[in-house]
Design a protein around this motif. Structure first.
Motif, PDB file in Angstrom:
ATOM      1  N   ARG A  62       0.794  -1.150  -0.011  1.00  0.00           N
ATOM      2  CA  ARG A  62       0.000  -0.071   0.014  1.00  0.00           C
ATOM      3  C   ARG A  62       1.036   1.466   0.064  1.00  0.00           C
ATOM      4  O   ARG A  62       1.459   1.429   0.920  1.00  0.00           O
ATOM      5  CB  ARG A  62      -0.792   0.015   1.192  1.00  0.00           C
ATOM      6  N   ASP A  63       0.829   1.992  -1.079  1.00  0.00           N
ATOM      7  CA  ASP A  63       1.474   3.154  -1.169  1.00  0.00           C
ATOM      8  C   ASP A  63       3.098   3.047  -0.793  1.00  0.00           C
ATOM      9  O   ASP A  63       3.846   3.746  -0.129  1.00  0.00           O
ATOM     10  CB  ASP A  63       1.135   4.339  -0.326  1.00  0.00           C
ATOM     11  N   THR A  92       9.212  -0.408   3.771  1.00  0.00           N
ATOM     12  CA  THR A  92       9.294  -0.673   2.443  1.00  0.00           C
ATOM     13  C   THR A  92       9.949  -1.927   2.227  1.00  0.00           C
ATOM     14  O   THR A  92      10.491  -2.593   3.072  1.00  0.00           O
ATOM     15  CB  THR A  92      10.060   0.457   2.004  1.00  0.00           C
TER      16      THR A  92
END
Length: 135
Positions: A62-63, A92
């Motif tokens: 997500r993003d 990340t």
């Protein structure tokens, strides 16, 4: 690398625990708070191999940040997995590659709880996360 907020809060809770029994109780509570996975997610494709207990893992990007959900049929493993999720959710792919599992559980004061088979199982979960989140 700084800890995600929830991981830092969990770390504080465990470091404030008065001894091993209280940490073991906390571990169970964290496992009990793990949101259940749907039966559809508890399929062979999501099963983590290398764990003595059954562990299922799903992840989604997500993003640019990874969110994982997991479950296990073993209560102790659920607690350990819940703490692993706190440590990795929101990272990340690059940050995920740098997570030091033994160090995290050592900071929590839970390394005693990690028998070689549990340690291998958690490493298999982290490895699976890294496979789901290639750089």
């Amino acid at each position: 690398m700084s800890l995600p907020v929830e991981a830092a809060e969990a770390l504080q809770t465990f470091q404030n625990a008065a001894g091993w029994e209280q940490r073991a109780r906390l571990l169970m509570q964290f496992g009990d708070c793990l949101p259940p996975l749907s039966d559809a997610d508890k399929c062979e494709a999501n099963r983590v191999h290398g764990c003595e207990s059954q562990v299922w893992l799903v992840g989604e990007l997500r993003d640019g940040h990874w969110q994982f959900a997991a479950s296990s049929d073993a209560r102790m493993i659920r607690g350990l997995v819940a703490l692993l999720l706190l440590r990795v959710n929101g990272l990340t792919a690059g940050e995920l590659q740098q997570v030091d599992l033994p160090d995290w559980f050592n900071q929590l004061g839970l390394s005693r709880q990690l028998s070689p088979s549990r340690s291998n199982g958690l490493n298999a979960v982290l490895q699976r996360m890294r496979e789901l989140a290639p750089d």
